[in-house]
Design a protein around this motif. Structure first.
Motif, PDB file in Angstrom:
ATOM      1  N   ILE A  33       0.835  -1.207  -0.170  1.00  0.00           N
ATOM      2  CA  ILE A  33       0.004  -0.214   0.186  1.00  0.00           C
ATOM      3  C   ILE A  33       1.016   1.299  -0.070  1.00  0.00           C
ATOM      4  O   ILE A  33       1.869   1.499   0.908  1.00  0.00           O
ATOM      5  CB  ILE A  33      -0.800  -0.063   1.270  1.00  0.00           C
ATOM      6  N   LEU A  34       0.405   2.292  -0.974  1.00  0.00           N
ATOM      7  CA  LEU A  34       1.163   3.472  -0.937  1.00  0.00           C
ATOM      8  C   LEU A  34       0.291   4.520  -0.868  1.00  0.00           C
ATOM      9  O   LEU A  34      -0.477   4.548  -2.026  1.00  0.00           O
ATOM     10  CB  LEU A  34       2.141   3.532  -1.960  1.00  0.00           C
ATOM     11  N   GLN A  35       0.089   5.368  -0.097  1.00  0.00           N
ATOM     12  CA  GLN A  35      -0.649   6.502   0.114  1.00  0.00           C
ATOM     13  C   GLN A  35      -0.256   7.892   0.281  1.00  0.00           C
ATOM     14  O   GLN A  35       0.354   8.042   1.255  1.00  0.00           O
ATOM     15  CB  GLN A  35      -1.771   6.163   1.190  1.00  0.00           C
ATOM     16  N   HIS A  36      -0.362   8.986  -0.639  1.00  0.00           N
ATOM     17  CA  HIS A  36       0.247  10.083  -0.570  1.00  0.00           C
ATOM     18  C   HIS A  36      -1.092  10.995  -0.598  1.00  0.00           C
ATOM     19  O   HIS A  36      -1.834  11.038  -1.643  1.00  0.00           O
ATOM     20  CB  HIS A  36       1.234  10.155  -1.640  1.00  0.00           C
ATOM     21  N   GLY A  37      -0.929  11.983   0.141  1.00  0.00           N
ATOM     22  CA  GLY A  37      -2.028  13.128   0.269  1.00  0.00           C
ATOM     23  C   GLY A  37      -1.737  14.241   0.570  1.00  0.00           C
ATOM     24  O   GLY A  37      -0.514  14.509   1.242  1.00  0.00           O
TER      25      GLY A  37
END
Length: 425
Positions: A304-308
């Motif tokens: 999982i890779l999440q960037h915000g």
């Protein structure tokens, strides 16, 4: 409190207006009875119980739609819907001859009823999982069905576009059902877009089910740009069998409040899911995104890779969940969640959760919430860039993993333009 049983006749009439098979009518009515008794989904650190998620209007929307300009999209297989009406559909004779089915969901239920029935809310997202999935099942108003037969490899991306008229007061409940048979391979891109005035508060509820059979390879991309008048529940889920893979690339660019479940169930040995998500929150918007990979079988891989990015007085919460069940020896669960804060009045959370029930596995996580790196800004500004331009370049690089994964150049450009527009607000 809404008495859902009062909608019984309206749901029957709506189903009849589409000439749905009896099994679908029965499913709608069974879901209607469960809405009130089922719990809400759990999205940690996000309070959404009072959001406008239950406002429904089960009536056909027969307004005409305008087909967008698709010159840059060439001859890719495509389905376009405005409201609940399909206004454009194309697929090559060669793909039809190979057995590929790509059409709107209501048509698929009539022409391929038993095939749709076998998978619709049966394996990936159960109808009675929570109150919002039951609501979806009762009031779903069209979507897309994609079926790719065994050993079929599709070179061009398959695309769907769902257009919401911002001034329409009907609910926006779309269902996407994708079946990838053994050793099939393809790329799929979907876009949800609000157009026109946004005068009325409405409810959005999107469920995506992707069934990846043994050896299937799927690149799934999505760009969500729904308007600020829509409170939306997004549920995208993969059900991955032996040695299958789904590579997810999702851009969450809505203007309204959003809660999202993005899940991958690795049920077959050697199944592999890569999940890349970017999100931007602006204004007073609240977004809560749960991304979960469940390793249920040995030697499965879930990353999982999440960037915000968060601006102004908005809130963005990333919950990353890696769950390795007992018996999943050799499994790998990794996650990274990072949030950039561009305002002192915004709120960001990055919550990594690892649930490990087996030995001989690999698992790890990284999480951070912070500002743009001043060293990166200094370097770019020393090369002659203004601060605002330098900041945008840093942010574009930060969101790059999803941008580069979108399979259609015009859609990549659209996502970049959307990001630029949000950063300039």
């Amino acid at each position: 409190m809404t008495k859902w049983i009062d909608y019984l006749d309206a749901v029957k009439s709506y189903s009849a207006s589409w000439e749905e098979p009896q099994w679908m009518t029965d499913l709608r009515l069974a879901a209607l009875e469960k809405i009130e008794d089922l719990p809400l989904p759990v999205i940690e650190k996000v309070k959404f119980a009072r959001w406008n998620l239950y406002n429904v209007k089960p009536e056909r929307q027969l307004e005409a739609g305008t087909v967008p300009d698709f010159e840059q999209m060439a001859d890719n297989p495509m389905v376009v819907q405005a409201g609940d009406t399909t206004i454009f559909e194309q697929i090559s004779p060669e793909l039809v001859e190979k057995g590929v089915i790509f059409t709107d969901l209501m048509t698929a239920m009539k022409e391929h009823s038993e095939l749709v029935k076998e998978y619709y809310m049966q394996q990936a997202v159960p109808m009675d999982e929570n109150s919002l999935t039951a609501l979806h099942a009762a009031f779903m108003n069209n979507g897309v069905f994609l079926y790719v037969p065994k050993n079929v490899v599709i070179e061009e991306a398959l695309e769907s576009l769902f257009i919401h008229n911002g001034n329409d007061d009907a609910h926006f409940f779309k269902h996407i059902l994708i079946i990838a048979e053994e050793n099939s391979e393809f790329s799929y891109l979907e876009r949800f877009d609000s157009q026109g005035a946004e005068a009325k508060k409405i409810s959005g509820n999107v469920v995506v089910e992707v069934i990846a059979k043994p050896g299937a390879r799927i690149k799934f991309s999505a760009i969500d740009t729904l308007g600020n008048n829509m409170a939306t529940y997004m549920n995208r889920r993969g059900y991955l069998m032996r040695d299958s893979m789904i590579d997810w690339a999702i851009g969450i660019m809505n203007d309204g409040n959003v809660i999202a479940d993005f899940d991958s169930d690795l049920v077959g040995e050697g199944a592999h899911s890569e999940v890349k998500i970017v999100a931007i929150s602006t204004g007073k918007q609240i977004q809560g995104i749960d991304t979960r990979v469940t390793n249920k079988a040995p030697h499965t891989i879930g990353h999982i890779l999440q960037h915000g990015v968060i601006l102004e007085k908005s809130t963005l919460t990333f919950n990353g969940i890696g769950h390795i069940l007992r018996g999943a020896k050799g499994a790998d669960a990794q996650q990274e969640s990072r949030v950039l804060m561009l305002s002192t009045k915004s709120r960001g959370d990055a919550n990594p959760i690892l649930l490990i029930e087996e030995n001989e596995v690999t698992a790890g996580h990284a999480a951070s919430v912070g500002r743009v790196d001043p060293d990166e800004l200094f370097y770019l500004m020393s090369r002659g860039l203004a601060k605002d331009e330098a900041e945008r370049l840093v942010i574009r690089g930060f969101l790059g993993p999803v941008l580069t994964a979108i399979p259609v150049k015009a859609a990549q450009d659209q996502l970049i333009d959307t990001i630029e527009g949000k950063l300039k607000k």
